[in-house]
Design a protein around this motif. Structure first.
Motif, short mmCIF file in Angstrom:
data_model
loop_
_atom_site.label_atom_id
_atom_site.label_comp_id
_atom_site.label_asym_id
_atom_site.label_seq_id
_atom_site.Cartn_x
_atom_site.Cartn_y
_atom_site.Cartn_z
N SER A 190 -3.43 141.12 61.53
CA SER A 190 -3.72 141.48 62.74
C SER A 190 -4.72 140.73 63.72
CB SER A 190 -4.56 142.92 62.33
OG SER A 190 -5.04 143.53 63.69
N ALA A 191 -4.18 140.35 64.87
CA ALA A 191 -4.92 139.49 65.85
C ALA A 191 -5.88 140.36 66.46
CB ALA A 191 -4.13 139.12 67.04
N LEU A 229 -8.35 129.97 65.72
CA LEU A 229 -7.35 131.01 66.52
C LEU A 229 -6.46 130.28 67.46
CD1 LEU A 229 -9.72 133.94 67.19
CD2 LEU A 229 -7.80 133.78 65.68
N ASP A 230 -6.85 128.82 67.67
CA ASP A 230 -6.06 128.03 68.95
C ASP A 230 -4.80 127.81 68.32
OD1 ASP A 230 -6.27 126.72 71.36
OD2 ASP A 230 -5.80 125.03 69.93
N GLN A 231 -4.46 127.65 67.13
CA GLN A 231 -3.30 127.34 66.58
C GLN A 231 -2.26 128.24 66.62
OE1 GLN A 231 -3.01 126.68 62.27
NE2 GLN A 231 -5.15 127.48 61.99
N LYS A 275 3.51 134.83 64.19
CA LYS A 275 3.10 133.54 63.64
C LYS A 275 2.05 133.82 62.26
CE LYS A 275 2.11 128.57 64.55
NZ LYS A 275 1.89 127.55 65.49
N ILE A 276 1.05 134.69 62.80
CA ILE A 276 -0.13 134.75 61.64
C ILE A 276 0.62 135.35 60.57
CG2 ILE A 276 -2.02 136.31 61.15
CD1 ILE A 276 -3.13 135.79 64.00
N TYR A 281 -7.44 151.94 60.84
CA TYR A 281 -6.14 151.25 60.45
C TYR A 281 -5.11 151.11 61.57
CZ TYR A 281 -1.92 150.72 57.34
OH TYR A 281 -0.87 150.20 56.82
N GLU A 282 -4.94 152.55 62.37
CA GLU A 282 -3.85 152.33 63.56
C GLU A 282 -4.15 151.63 64.51
OE1 GLU A 282 -1.00 154.06 63.31
OE2 GLU A 282 -1.46 155.19 61.41
N GLN A 283 -5.46 151.34 64.76
CA GLN A 283 -6.03 150.62 66.23
C GLN A 283 -5.56 149.07 65.92
OE1 GLN A 283 -9.99 151.21 66.93
NE2 GLN A 283 -10.02 149.23 68.47
N PHE A 284 -5.70 148.54 64.61
CA PHE A 284 -5.62 147.10 64.53
C PHE A 284 -4.19 146.84 63.92
CE2 PHE A 284 -10.22 147.89 63.87
CZ PHE A 284 -10.59 146.94 65.11
#
Length: 573
Positions: A242-243, A267-269, A284-285, A554-557
């Protein structure tokens, strides 16, 4: 008074003596065969008497197929009156075999097939360790409630029940809580988690994802520690997918912290530019870190989660090692082998962190007597990194006791790993070995000795000759005989592989340094003991720390997490 020669031996001695007397009769005067017979019979009778005397006077019986007794070296004189651990009693003389603390910290290996007494010897050692106020960690590759109850009884006998912890994911209601993610620096914790992944040797693609996961874990754990947040397995699993969760952690880190800059670089990648501006590419994560997230999530759900998903665990291995407490880890390897074996690896990795902490203490602050880690059936959950503990634990006051069935259990990791474990265990206990390869290797480790082989030989010859053309009956006859004896020096196994594979239950050959002993071990006879009920220990967050609690949001992220993590959630733990 011991009888050397009895009635049964009369004819064995009288027969060659009588033959010698007969051969010395005047009728055989000058006959070389008679001379050889007289000399050989006398010599043979003398040798028989000497060998029978030796056999009668010694207490070692190496000839029988079962119940044999091998000669042991002299016991260590330095253990007399000193603190140590008793392994058993020598079979030939009944002398106690004690190993003092300095040799204990050079580690002890127990090798033997299932059911021959490895766990019994380990329990005996833990009994002595408990009695003298020492601490221990017992990692058991099976769910044995009888052993658990006996260990609990053992701690009560010596008034130490409030220092005893049990980790049992199969029965979380009767287990103390544990979170190995909270001990150590980011690199140590990341290394601990990477043991959950399969080996990536000779697989560049797999190694890329493994190194990516290592980098991500190191950065994220460093960020959480900088933010002074306590986190769970589920919190970390959510962050890896999760970003939004990572961005939340980003706001908690002090801007002047090195961890903040490192997180920005990480995070830049994953950033991409779209119509809404610069965004973190969630897909991508997930592509790179989703597999690691699923493995971590296994420890956050079901029965495992009820033991591990906590920010205030009761079990702290650093505290247990430093303060000589006791912990029994039960691995449900039959029902949940993959997760259970990963747990065993994680506990050993956490122990490695505890050893590193002990090395940083003064000698007076380290465990005394030495802390014992008894890893029963270690071949089931061993990993290469644990070899460092065997190399350095002595300087931390920690003794390792690995128990395994065959040398192949170690060689399956790598031949180098087997060499490191065997080479770093000063004392080795060889119980009955079920394979000829293991028995031969054990015999090689024990070593060889020089012996002399004696042989006697007798010979005789006759010859006759006559001239082809003769006028007189001239001819010649000759006879000759002789007796010879010889000694030949040869090297042979001190304890043969055949003996190592035919020992009885409860007996073993101990090789400690240059000395070898054939001993009988002692089993502890426990009375009927009550069923174990866990102790509840008060816990609290360290000063200045708070919980992250991503799981509660949980739901938020995690939008779409239900579609990415159903496999781990669907497997009952």
């Amino acid at each position: 008074m011991r009888k050397l020669i009895g009635r049964a031996d009369f004819w064995r001695i009288a027969a060659p003596v009588a033959a010698g007397m007969a051969a010395s009769h005047p009728s055989f005067a000058g006959n070389p065969i008679a001379l050889a017979l007289a000399a050989g019979s006398g010599f043979g009778g003398y040798n028989y008497f000497i060998e029978e005397a030796r056999r009668s006077l010694r207490t070692v019986d190496e000839e029988v197929a079962e119940g044999f007794s091998l000669r042991s070296d002299d016991i260590f004189p330095e253990t007399m009156g000193l603190k140590g651990v008793r392994l058993g009693f020598t079979k030939d003389r009944g002398m106690p075999l004690d190993i003092e603390n300095d040799k204990l910290m050079r580690h002890l290996a127990i090798i033997g097939q299932s059911g021959v007494g490895k766990t019994v010897l380990g329990m005996n050692i833990l009994w002595q360790q408990t009695a003298r106020g020492g601490g221990w960690l017992f990692i058991d590759a099976k769910l044995d409630k009888d052993v658990r109850d006996q260990l609990a009884y053992m701690t009560r006998v010596f008034g130490r029940e409030d220092e005893f912890y049990v980790m049992n994911v199969d029965d979380p209601d009767n287990s103390n809580t544990y979170n190995p993610l909270l001990n150590g620096d980011p690199d140590e914790i990341a290394s601990r988690l990477l043991n959950l992944l399969p080996s990536s040797d000779n697989n560049p693609g797999s190694d890329f994802y493994k190194q990516s996961a290592n980098y991500a874990l190191t950065v994220l754990i460093g960020a959480l520690q900088a933010a002074k947040k306590r986190y769970t397995f589920m919190d970390l699993a959510i962050m890896l997918q999760s970003a939004a969760a990572i961005s939340r952690v980003e706001t908690l880190i002090p801007l002047d912290s090195p961890a903040f800059m490192v997180l920005q670089v990480f995070l830049d990648q994953f950033k991409k530019k779209d119509k809404n501006g610069v965004q973190v590419d969630v897909n991508k994560i997930k592509d790179i870190l989703g597999g690691m997230s699923g493995r971590i999530a296994q420890f956050a759900q079901g029965k495992f989660g009820r033991v591990f998903n906590t920010t205030t665990p009761e079990i702290d291995l650093v505290d247990i090692v430093q303060n000589n407490k006791m912990c029994y880890v039960m691995l449900p390897t039959m029902g949940k082998d993959t997760a259970a074996l990963n747990l065993g690896k994680m506990v050993l990795s956490d122990l490695r962190t505890a050893v590193a902490k002990m090395q940083g203490l003064t000698k007076a602050e380290r465990p005394n007597p030495p802390f014992i880690c008894f890893a029963d059936e270690m071949g089931s959950y061993v990993m290469p990194g644990i070899s460092r503990v065997f190399e350095q634990a002595r300087s931390a006051g920690v003794m390792m006791i690995p128990a395994f069935q065959t040398f192949a259990n170690l060689a399956s990791v790598s031949p180098e790993f087997e060499e490191m474990i065997i080479g770093n265990t000063w004392t080795k206990c060889f119980f009955k070995l079920g394979s000829i390869d293991s028995a031969t290797k054990a015999a090689d480790i024990i070593g060889q000795v020089k012996n002399y082989q004696y042989s006697v030989s007798a010979s005789q010859s006759e010859s006759a000759s006559a001239q082809s053309l003769r006028v007189t009956p001239e001819s010649s006859n000759s006879e000759s005989g002789g007796v010879g004896e010889s000694w030949r020096q040869m090297e042979e196994y001190r304890i043969s592989p055949d003996k190592l594979s035919r020992m009885g239950i409860g007996e073993c050959v101990v090789c400690s340094g240059s000395r070898t002993f054939h001993i009988s071990t002692q089993a502890i006879e426990f009375p009927p003991v009550p069923e174990f009920k866990k102790n509840v220990y008060p816990t609290s967050l360290p000063a200045g720390f708070s919980t992250l609690d991503l799981e509660g949001q949980y739901e938020q992220f995690l939008i779409g997490l239900r579609d990415t993590m159903p496999v781990a959630a669907a497997e009952p733990l």
